[in-house]
Scaffold this motif. Structure first.
Motif, PDB file in Angstrom:
ATOM      1  N   ARG A 143       0.841  -1.213   0.000  1.00 36.24           N
ATOM      2  CA  ARG A 143       0.000   0.000   0.000  1.00 36.24           C
ATOM      3  C   ARG A 143       0.868   1.253   0.000  1.00 36.24           C
ATOM      4  O   ARG A 143       0.577   2.233  -0.704  1.00 36.24           O
ATOM      5  CB  ARG A 143      -0.943  -0.012   1.203  1.00 36.24           C
ATOM      6  CG  ARG A 143      -2.123  -0.949   1.059  1.00 36.24           C
ATOM      7  CD  ARG A 143      -3.153  -0.759   2.151  1.00 36.24           C
ATOM      8  NE  ARG A 143      -2.736  -1.258   3.440  1.00 36.24           N
ATOM      9  CZ  ARG A 143      -2.917  -2.497   3.877  1.00 36.24           C
ATOM     10  NH1 ARG A 143      -3.510  -3.397   3.103  1.00 36.24           N
ATOM     11  NH2 ARG A 143      -2.521  -2.862   5.091  1.00 36.24           N
ATOM     12  N   ARG A 159       2.526   1.666  -3.475  1.00 38.64           N
ATOM     13  CA  ARG A 159       1.607   2.241  -4.457  1.00 38.64           C
ATOM     14  C   ARG A 159       1.391   3.730  -4.191  1.00 38.64           C
ATOM     15  O   ARG A 159       1.296   4.532  -5.115  1.00 38.64           O
ATOM     16  CB  ARG A 159       0.271   1.491  -4.445  1.00 38.64           C
ATOM     17  CG  ARG A 159       0.366   0.076  -5.000  1.00 38.64           C
ATOM     18  CD  ARG A 159      -1.025  -0.496  -5.263  1.00 38.64           C
ATOM     19  NE  ARG A 159      -1.835  -0.597  -4.063  1.00 38.64           N
ATOM     20  CZ  ARG A 159      -1.899  -1.663  -3.289  1.00 38.64           C
ATOM     21  NH1 ARG A 159      -1.168  -2.737  -3.572  1.00 38.64           N
ATOM     22  NH2 ARG A 159      -2.681  -1.685  -2.223  1.00 38.64           N
ATOM     23  N   ALA A 160       1.279   4.080  -2.903  1.00 34.51           N
ATOM     24  CA  ALA A 160       1.030   5.481  -2.544  1.00 34.51           C
ATOM     25  C   ALA A 160       2.200   6.378  -2.918  1.00 34.51           C
ATOM     26  O   ALA A 160       2.021   7.584  -3.113  1.00 34.51           O
ATOM     27  CB  ALA A 160       0.741   5.591  -1.049  1.00 34.51           C
ATOM     28  N   THR A 171      -9.804  -2.311   1.537  1.00 35.62           N
ATOM     29  CA  THR A 171     -10.316  -0.944   1.464  1.00 35.62           C
ATOM     30  C   THR A 171     -11.712  -0.877   2.072  1.00 35.62           C
ATOM     31  O   THR A 171     -12.325  -1.897   2.371  1.00 35.62           O
ATOM     32  CB  THR A 171     -10.376  -0.468  -0.003  1.00 35.62           C
ATOM     33  OG1 THR A 171     -11.237  -1.333  -0.744  1.00 35.62           O
ATOM     34  CG2 THR A 171      -8.995  -0.471  -0.635  1.00 35.62           C
ATOM     35  N   GLU A 229      -4.110   4.131   0.521  1.00 35.23           N
ATOM     36  CA  GLU A 229      -4.730   3.034  -0.217  1.00 35.23           C
ATOM     37  C   GLU A 229      -5.845   2.319   0.551  1.00 35.23           C
ATOM     38  O   GLU A 229      -6.079   1.134   0.351  1.00 35.23           O
ATOM     39  CB  GLU A 229      -3.664   2.007  -0.627  1.00 35.23           C
ATOM     40  CG  GLU A 229      -2.572   2.544  -1.529  1.00 35.23           C
ATOM     41  CD  GLU A 229      -3.079   2.833  -2.932  1.00 35.23           C
ATOM     42  OE1 GLU A 229      -2.918   3.969  -3.367  1.00 35.23           O
ATOM     43  OE2 GLU A 229      -3.632   1.939  -3.564  1.00 35.23           O
ATOM     44  N   ARG A 230      -6.511   3.041   1.433  1.00 32.67           N
ATOM     45  CA  ARG A 230      -7.572   2.414   2.229  1.00 32.67           C
ATOM     46  C   ARG A 230      -8.983   2.792   1.768  1.00 32.67           C
ATOM     47  O   ARG A 230      -9.942   2.144   2.148  1.00 32.67           O
ATOM     48  CB  ARG A 230      -7.419   2.788   3.721  1.00 32.67           C
ATOM     49  CG  ARG A 230      -6.306   2.041   4.444  1.00 32.67           C
ATOM     50  CD  ARG A 230      -6.552   0.560   4.452  1.00 32.67           C
ATOM     51  NE  ARG A 230      -5.719  -0.157   5.417  1.00 32.67           N
ATOM     52  CZ  ARG A 230      -5.740  -1.471   5.572  1.00 32.67           C
ATOM     53  NH1 ARG A 230      -6.539  -2.208   4.811  1.00 32.67           N
ATOM     54  NH2 ARG A 230      -4.971  -2.066   6.454  1.00 32.67           N
ATOM     55  N   ASN A 268      -6.361  10.605  -7.391  1.00 30.53           N
ATOM     56  CA  ASN A 268      -6.974   9.278  -7.465  1.00 30.53           C
ATOM     57  C   ASN A 268      -8.151   9.160  -6.503  1.00 30.53           C
ATOM     58  O   ASN A 268      -9.139   8.486  -6.778  1.00 30.53           O
ATOM     59  CB  ASN A 268      -5.940   8.191  -7.151  1.00 30.53           C
ATOM     60  CG  ASN A 268      -4.887   8.079  -8.232  1.00 30.53           C
ATOM     61  OD1 ASN A 268      -5.172   8.330  -9.402  1.00 30.53           O
ATOM     62  ND2 ASN A 268      -3.674   7.723  -7.857  1.00 30.53           N
ATOM     63  N   THR A 269      -8.027   9.832  -5.358  1.00 29.53           N
ATOM     64  CA  THR A 269      -9.097   9.788  -4.361  1.00 29.53           C
ATOM     65  C   THR A 269     -10.325  10.533  -4.873  1.00 29.53           C
ATOM     66  O   THR A 269     -11.464  10.101  -4.675  1.00 29.53           O
ATOM     67  CB  THR A 269      -8.623  10.415  -3.035  1.00 29.53           C
ATOM     68  OG1 THR A 269      -7.488   9.686  -2.554  1.00 29.53           O
ATOM     69  CG2 THR A 269      -9.719  10.374  -1.985  1.00 29.53           C
ATOM     70  N   ALA A 278      -6.732   7.448   1.307  1.00 31.06           N
ATOM     71  CA  ALA A 278      -5.789   7.223   0.252  1.00 31.06           C
ATOM     72  C   ALA A 278      -6.372   6.721  -1.043  1.00 31.06           C
ATOM     73  O   ALA A 278      -7.486   6.298  -1.106  1.00 31.06           O
ATOM     74  CB  ALA A 278      -4.791   6.238   0.747  1.00 31.06           C
ATOM     75  N   PRO A 281      -6.974   1.185  -3.755  1.00 33.02           N
ATOM     76  CA  PRO A 281      -6.032   0.113  -3.526  1.00 33.02           C
ATOM     77  C   PRO A 281      -5.916  -0.770  -4.742  1.00 33.02           C
ATOM     78  O   PRO A 281      -6.879  -1.247  -5.253  1.00 33.02           O
ATOM     79  CB  PRO A 281      -6.657  -0.648  -2.387  1.00 33.02           C
ATOM     80  CG  PRO A 281      -8.072  -0.317  -2.465  1.00 33.02           C
ATOM     81  CD  PRO A 281      -8.207   0.990  -3.123  1.00 33.02           C
ATOM     82  N   THR A 341      -5.050  -3.957  -5.329  1.00 29.84           N
ATOM     83  CA  THR A 341      -4.771  -5.173  -4.573  1.00 29.84           C
ATOM     84  C   THR A 341      -3.754  -6.019  -5.308  1.00 29.84           C
ATOM     85  O   THR A 341      -3.909  -6.304  -6.464  1.00 29.84           O
ATOM     86  CB  THR A 341      -6.049  -5.978  -4.402  1.00 29.84           C
ATOM     87  OG1 THR A 341      -7.128  -5.075  -4.472  1.00 29.84           O
ATOM     88  CG2 THR A 341      -6.045  -6.696  -3.103  1.00 29.84           C
TER      89      THR A 341
END
Length: 409
Positions: free
Chosen positions: A70, A73-74, A164, A200-201, A228-229, A349, A352, A354
């Motif tokens: 996570r 990716r962030a 998430t 990423e949550r 992205n959010t 975030a 995600p 996965t």
């Protein structure tokens, strides 16, 4: 007459299925492997206020494979930046006292049900409801703690293969509260916590009854929200497109009859979370207390962890049931205030991505069928390396605290 529910739901509907996990590319796997080795060498967590010290078992438990991914990716797969942020989050968790927040301390914030964890969406994500119109306290540090506490409880309840959450916000005003938007200062604090320490949550944010004043608020905080959010925010849409009607609260246009009774709901939520959290922890212990353990293994979805089958043969004394492993101290619980959550949670975030189970997946295909969990060894061994007759295991190299600092700088 339909029965009115007053406690959390234990599981998603049978038709609610998580999206398949995406496989890592060769380059991503290489960066993950590098990051894992750095993290394994950490001996201490730097902190102020006398909280610095050796990394604890609970902190190692938090450092799962998916946790590391996570952060990768962030940070757009910048492994050195990811390492720095993970260590910074460990420091923050200690200094903020995430695991010291108790249900009793947070309880006053949730007496009116301004935050509710209830049901699951169509992809198996836990639904976290925010009801700013039910705000019952003035702005304070405990309001932010309330959000952090509830996010930790959402994570406790996440089903296998889900990492998430779904955030559902109803800005409907109440008799006592017409302006339901949080203050900009508090919103920025929450956004900072969510973006830096819970990357990423956020899977999706569903927002309804948005008044003009709140629209203005969202415009103000938009620059602080990850692009992205922003794509995950859905305004005034039919929530039944995303959440099964039978698990969607009637106040959010679903068919689930739910009545918030704090005296009934609050202890039921805490009990459910403690049981699920401790079950995951005990599986982690039985699997060898591995940093970088698979969340699929911890949740019971996979029978083989990074160290191989739970009951892998070693030169250990007579096996003892996993249940007899020393029980960890119960984690305290936290609570948060809805207003702050509103804006802050929408900033959770980015989506995600996965990741699929790494090398452990191969282990699952090739390793012999694992013995039942009850046969776990009493003192879990870090890694299940092939056993050679009476051969002494190599001790993992430990990096000094100064080296950690250099790698994370």
């Amino acid at each position: 007459m339909a029965t009115v529910l007053k406690v959390p739901l234990a599981s998603p509907t049978p038709n609610s299925q998580p999206k398949p996990q995406a496989a890592l590319t060769a380059d991503q796997q290489e960066k993950y492997n590098w990051l894992l080795e750095q993290v394994k060498n950490w001996k201490e967590v730097p902190a102020t206020e006398g909280k610095a010290g050796p990394i604890t078992d609970r902190e190692k438990f938090w450092l799962t494979r998916e946790c590391l991914l996570r952060f990768l990716r962030a940070t757009k797969w910048n492994q050195k930046e990811a390492e720095k942020r993970i260590l910074g989050t460990l420091t923050w968790r200690r200094e903020y006292g995430v695991e010291e927040l108790t249900a009793d301390h947070i309880s006053p914030e949730n007496e009116t049900g301004k935050q509710i964890i209830l049901g699951y969406d169509k992809e198996g994500r836990v639904c976290h409801y925010l009801n700013p119109g039910r705000q019952n306290t003035e702005a304070s540090p405990r309001q932010v703690q309330h959000l952090v506490f509830m996010l930790e409880r959402v994570i406790d309840l996440m089903p296998p293969q889900v990492e998430t959450l779904s955030l559902l916000i109803n800005f409907k005003s109440s008799k006592s509260r017409s302006n339901t938007a949080p203050g900009i200062g508090q919103a920025r604090e929450v956004l900072n916590i969510l973006q830096n320490h819970y990357p990423e949550r956020l899977g999706r944010a569903l927002i309804i009854n948005v008044p003009w004043i709140v629209n203005g608020f969202f415009k103000l905080i938009t620059p602080f929200i990850d692009p992205n959010t922003r794509e995950k925010l859905k305004f005034n849409e039919d929530m039944k497109k995303y959440v099964p009607a039978e698990q969607l609260w009637t106040e959010f246009n679903g068919s689930l009859e739910f009545d918030y009774d704090h005296a009934t709901y609050w202890p039921a939520l805490q009990k459910m979370c403690v049981e699920k959290r401790e079950a995951k922890y005990q599986r982690w212990v039985a699997g060898g207390q591995q940093i970088g353990e698979l969340e699929d293994f911890i949740t019971g979805h996979a029978q083989v962890g990074v160290a191989g089958p739970i009951a892998a043969a070693t030169s250990a004394p007579e096996p003892t049931p996993a249940a007899s492993a020393p029980a960890p101290a119960a984690e305290p619980e936290t609570v948060f205030a809805p207003e702050t959550v509103l804006a802050s949670e929408t900033a959770l975030a980015p989506p995600p991505v996965t990741a699929s189970v790494p090398v452990a997946t191969e282990a699952h295909n090739e390793a012999p069928a694992p013995a039942p969990e009850a046969a776990a060894i009493p003192e879990p061994t870090p890694a299940a390396a092939p056993v050679e007759e009476k051969k002494e295991e190599e001790k993992p190299k430990v990096v000094a605290a100064t080296e950690v600092g250099e790698t994370t700088a």
